[in-house]
Design a protein around this motif. Structure first.
Motif, mmCIF file in Angstrom:
data_model
loop_
_atom_site.group_PDB
_atom_site.id
_atom_site.type_symbol
_atom_site.label_atom_id
_atom_site.label_comp_id
_atom_site.label_asym_id
_atom_site.label_seq_id
_atom_site.Cartn_x
_atom_site.Cartn_y
_atom_site.Cartn_z
ATOM 1 N N THR A 17 9.386 2.590 -3.210
ATOM 2 C CA THR A 17 8.327 3.569 -3.465
ATOM 3 C C THR A 17 7.188 3.445 -2.462
ATOM 4 O OG1 THR A 17 8.843 3.247 -5.791
ATOM 5 C CG2 THR A 17 6.869 4.526 -5.272
ATOM 6 N N LEU A 18 6.775 2.213 -2.241
ATOM 7 C CA LEU A 18 5.651 1.987 -1.349
ATOM 8 C C LEU A 18 5.940 2.524 0.054
ATOM 9 C CD1 LEU A 18 2.953 0.728 -1.944
ATOM 10 C CD2 LEU A 18 3.757 -1.393 -0.880
ATOM 11 N N ARG A 20 8.032 4.914 0.826
ATOM 12 C CA ARG A 20 8.041 6.379 0.785
ATOM 13 C C ARG A 20 6.629 6.912 0.884
ATOM 14 N NH1 ARG A 20 11.402 6.190 -3.840
ATOM 15 N NH2 ARG A 20 9.635 7.038 -5.009
ATOM 16 N N LYS A 21 5.743 6.334 0.079
ATOM 17 C CA LYS A 21 4.358 6.803 0.078
ATOM 18 C C LYS A 21 3.721 6.608 1.450
ATOM 19 C CE LYS A 21 4.688 7.823 -4.262
ATOM 20 N NZ LYS A 21 5.007 9.237 -4.608
ATOM 21 N N ILE A 24 4.929 9.244 3.802
ATOM 22 C CA ILE A 24 4.314 10.539 3.549
ATOM 23 C C ILE A 24 2.913 10.601 4.142
ATOM 24 C CG2 ILE A 24 3.425 12.050 1.730
ATOM 25 C CD1 ILE A 24 5.827 11.154 0.029
ATOM 26 N N SER A 25 2.175 9.529 3.984
ATOM 27 C CA SER A 25 0.814 9.568 4.526
ATOM 28 C C SER A 25 0.845 9.591 6.041
ATOM 29 C CB SER A 25 -0.012 8.390 3.994
ATOM 30 O OG SER A 25 0.238 7.233 4.735
ATOM 31 N N ASP A 28 1.664 13.088 7.073
ATOM 32 C CA ASP A 28 0.453 13.899 6.887
ATOM 33 C C ASP A 28 -0.479 13.765 8.090
ATOM 34 O OD1 ASP A 28 1.115 14.981 4.470
ATOM 35 O OD2 ASP A 28 0.180 13.364 3.291
ATOM 36 N N GLU A 39 10.980 13.415 -3.560
ATOM 37 C CA GLU A 39 11.322 12.047 -3.193
ATOM 38 C C GLU A 39 12.419 11.568 -4.140
ATOM 39 O OE1 GLU A 39 7.928 9.342 -3.077
ATOM 40 O OE2 GLU A 39 6.625 11.105 -3.087
#
Lengths: 222, 222
Positions: A17-18, A20-21, A24-25, A28, A39
């Motif tokens: 998860t970490l 993936r996040k 994404i950032s 961005d 996701e």
DNA sequence: TTAAAATACAGGGTTTTTCCTGTTGACCAG
DNA sequence: CTGGTCAACAGGAAAAACCCTGTATTTTAA
């Protein structure tokens, strides 16, 4: 370094998860022209979350995941949604893994320790040109094509010209009778060649001869 | 864009004099750190002119030449002077030609219609990193790895799961008897599988089955 | 629901492959 | 000149591969 006008629809498949996040950032930061559709934790999760009416353009895919790994997920995508482009983002850089993924048709393969801007370049290139392969991937591809003579215990020089000729003909869909005609030898002589090659290549049958000859590069299929 | 300090020793093998001279003047423009050791019309000419005491670092090699073509020349170099790096500069860009050359271990493959500065980059990269592969070459490599389902008249989907399993086992150095045991089937059933696959793959013998299976990518050797 | 595929199997025969032992002549080294 | 290796070849026989016809069951599609 901005992505093209129609927003690129992305999806991420990775069990961390970490990570993936973080991805994404990063995305961005390098682009505003994109949308994250979903996701997923693994291939199976992806199958559930994928929306036939709104497919992603590019899926960022991990390799090692529980339940359904990257290979299975890419195979499934190839089968059901071949138009979706896959960019592998993985920690593993084993030659076999990379080659296997390329064979499955992924459009890029990035190591997780790349610079953020490379990720942006990759997404842009895949969206525009359709693929993005780094020198790293190209190097692996080139290496995988070249038959390492040292890697193979038997070198081509261990075989006589006549034996190589016999081996080449043995890999064709013809009988030994026909081979003997093409080599202008008695079928009994062919018998002899077969026996010495069984011994040299450690094969038990003609099929064994053929697969060893092909695998080691002693014979190249036309 | 200047080449590194120890001057790079170059040689050119191409049957077109004018092209060779043009290349040399181009190289002179993009770099001062180099020396042209010799020019040759073809592979045979190269063999004569090569000086064991003063070998070139990089040879710019054409593919189509009379007497001894690029393939033969590269093979000879691989055998006798494996430390010399070869950069192919050719007009042909057929997939098979490129792949064949890469398999022979050339360090780069450029089309003759490239920009002069790319030539400089290639020489620099080969001298430093050891190779220079353009997107063009990478694309060909990737494509050659992917088995074009359409190119092959028979798609993997034309075979049942059980038939593919049989085919996979047929490519091993074992008898049909052993295959029947591994598949938990009667040898007579194996007889049947063999016959339908002979028909589907248009093979006449088990060897034919094996080579077709491998060539089409239906079976991957381990 | 019914016919057509697909799957699993058998009898029995022909051809090819595999294996074993042994011969001949050429060539090479001591 | 002679023993040793090698390539080419043979007889004979067992094993494996190949081929054809035919049956029963299950699965799939019309």
């Amino acid at each position: 370094m901005s992505l093209p006008h129609p927003p690129i629809k992305l999806a991420l498949v990775d069990d961390h998860t970490l990570f993936r996040k973080g991805m994404i950032s990063l995305i961005d930061m390098v682009s505003t022209q994109h949308a994250i559709l979903f996701e997923a934790d693994n291939g199976f999760d992806m199958q559930q979350k994928i929306d036939k009416a709104n497919l992603p353009d590019i899926i960022l895919m991990d390799v090692n995941m529980p339940t359904m790994d990257g290979f299975a997920a890419v195979q499934w995508l190839k089968q059901h949604h071949p138009e979706i482009k896959v960019l592998v983002v993985s920690m593993v850089d084993r030659e076999e893994t990379v080659v296997q993924m390329i064979k499955l048709g992924v459009k890029g393969y990035l190591n997780k320790d790349i610079e953020p801007k490379v990720l942006g370049q990759a997404l842009e290139a895949i969206a525009n040109k359709g693929f993005y392969y780094t020198d790293f991937v190209t190097g692996i591809l080139v290496h995988s094509l070249q038959w390492d003579e040292t890697k193979s215990q038997l070198s081509a020089s261990d075989l006589s010209e006549r034996e190589k000729e016999f081996l080449r003909l043995s890999c064709k869909d013809i009988t030994y009778q026909e081979i003997s005609e093409q080599m202008n030898l008695s079928p009994k002589t062919i018998d002899g060649y077969r026996n010495v090659l069984f011994d040299k290549l450690k094969a038990k049958s003609r099929v064994g001869l053929v697969v060893i000859a092909i695998r080691t590069g002693l014979v190249v299929l036309d």
